[in-house]
Scaffold this active site. Sequence first.
Site, mmCIF file in Angstrom:
data_model
loop_
_atom_site.group_PDB
_atom_site.id
_atom_site.type_symbol
_atom_site.label_atom_id
_atom_site.label_comp_id
_atom_site.label_asym_id
_atom_site.label_seq_id
_atom_site.Cartn_x
_atom_site.Cartn_y
_atom_site.Cartn_z
ATOM 1 N N GLN A 131 73.270 -21.497 70.116
ATOM 2 C CA GLN A 131 74.373 -22.331 70.606
ATOM 3 C C GLN A 131 73.956 -23.806 70.605
ATOM 4 O O GLN A 131 72.918 -24.163 71.158
ATOM 5 C CB GLN A 131 74.787 -21.877 72.019
ATOM 6 C CG GLN A 131 75.982 -22.599 72.575
ATOM 7 C CD GLN A 131 77.263 -22.355 71.765
ATOM 8 O OE1 GLN A 131 77.560 -21.234 71.376
ATOM 9 N NE2 GLN A 131 78.007 -23.421 71.496
ATOM 10 N N LYS B 129 82.031 -15.456 73.187
ATOM 11 C CA LYS B 129 81.591 -14.787 71.950
ATOM 12 C C LYS B 129 81.068 -13.383 72.273
ATOM 13 O O LYS B 129 81.351 -12.418 71.557
ATOM 14 C CB LYS B 129 80.497 -15.620 71.262
ATOM 15 C CG LYS B 129 81.057 -16.902 70.629
ATOM 16 C CD LYS B 129 79.978 -17.922 70.287
ATOM 17 C CE LYS B 129 80.628 -19.242 69.851
ATOM 18 N NZ LYS B 129 79.654 -20.321 69.641
ATOM 19 N N ASP C 217 76.337 -18.431 61.539
ATOM 20 C CA ASP C 217 77.033 -19.705 61.762
ATOM 21 C C ASP C 217 77.163 -20.486 60.447
ATOM 22 O O ASP C 217 77.935 -21.440 60.363
ATOM 23 C CB ASP C 217 76.264 -20.571 62.770
ATOM 24 C CG ASP C 217 76.905 -20.536 64.155
ATOM 25 O OD1 ASP C 217 78.122 -20.265 64.234
ATOM 26 O OD2 ASP C 217 76.194 -20.786 65.147
#
Length: 295
Positions: A98, A54, A121
Site C-alpha cells: 500500500q 481490499k 498493482d
Amino acid sequence: MSAQIIDGKAIAAKVRDRVADGVASIKAAHNYSPGLATVLVGEDPASATYVRSKQKMCENLGIRSIGHHLAADTPQADVQALVASLNSDPEVNGILVQLPLPKHIDEETILNSIDLTKDIDGFHPVNIGRLAMKGRNPLFIPCTPAGCMVLLEEAGVNLRGAEAVIVGRSNIVGLPMAMLLQKADATVTICHSRTKDLREHLQRADIVVAAIGRAEMITGDMLKPGTAVIDVGINRVDDATTKKGYRLVGDVHYESALAVAGAITPVPGGVGPMTIAMLMQNTLRAAEMAVAGRP
Ligand code: NDP
C-alpha cells in the site's frame, strides 16, 4: 442534451462476478484458492481503510487475503525481507504494497523487488516498460487506468483515432492511462501543472481523463460537446448539509459537464469501484498463471 452516465458500480459488479466465477473454477480444478498479500506500513488512516476494503472484497470473492501490518518505523531492510518471503511463498499469488510508504523507505526499491508474476498493482518498472513499448504486453496493468479502459469500452466509446486528453501524469494513473490509450490507437495528449492552455487542449478532446486531485477544476464550458469524460479524481469538499460534514467530488464539475459531454462517470460511483474490481481481476490472473501446468 444530457450525457450518458457511465455506471461504474454496475460495471464493476460485472467484473467482480466474472472474478468470482474464475476463483470458483480454480478451486474446483485445483483445490486451490487465490491468495492476495497486503503490506501496510504505518498508521495512515486512509491507507488502512483502503487495505481493509481490499481485504473485504477478497473475502466476498473467495480470495484468501494475507495481511501484514508493519510499524511506521520499520527499517527498509525488513520491508524488503517481507516482500522477498512473499515472493517465494506459493500460497501468495499477488503482493500489494500500500502506497504511500513512510518517507524513510525508498518506494522504487520496494516496488522493484516484487516478483513480476505477483505484481498485481502493475507498478513494477518492467510491467510499466512493457506497457510503454510497441508490441510488448505487461503481465499486469495498473488497476485504476485498467478500470478506466473498461468503462470506456462498456460505454461504447470509439478509441481508434480519437483525440484523448489526459490531465495528470502520475505513475499510478495519468501516465499508464496515456500508454493504454495510445496502445488502443487514440492520439494522446498529456496535460499537467505546467501545461500552458489546458482549455485549448480540452476543447479538441473526444476523450478526457481527469486525474488531477483538484475539486471540480474542469468545467463544462472547457469541454468539446459530445466528449467522453472519465473523472478519476476523488476530493473531499466541506458540506455542512451532510452527516459527515463533507462530500466527495471529482476533478470535473459534474453538473456543468453533464450538459455538454456525450458520456461521463459520476463521483462517487464511477472509477472508484472499478479500481478494486480490477485488483481482484489481476489477483485471479496471477493465480491462473500460478496453477497453469498443475495437474
Ligand atoms: P498526483 O498528485 O500524483 O498527480 C496529479 C497530477 O495532476 C500531476 O501530474 C499534476 O501535474 C497534475 N496537476 C496538478 N494540478 C494541475 C493543474 N492545475 N492543471 C493540470 N494538471 C495539474 O495524483 P494521482 O494521479 O495519484 O491522483 C489524481 C486524483 O485521482 C486524486 O484525486 C486521487 O485521489 C484520485 N485517484 C482515484 C483513484 C480511484 O480509484 N478512483 C485511484 C487513484 C487516484 P505535475 O505532474 O506537473 O505535478
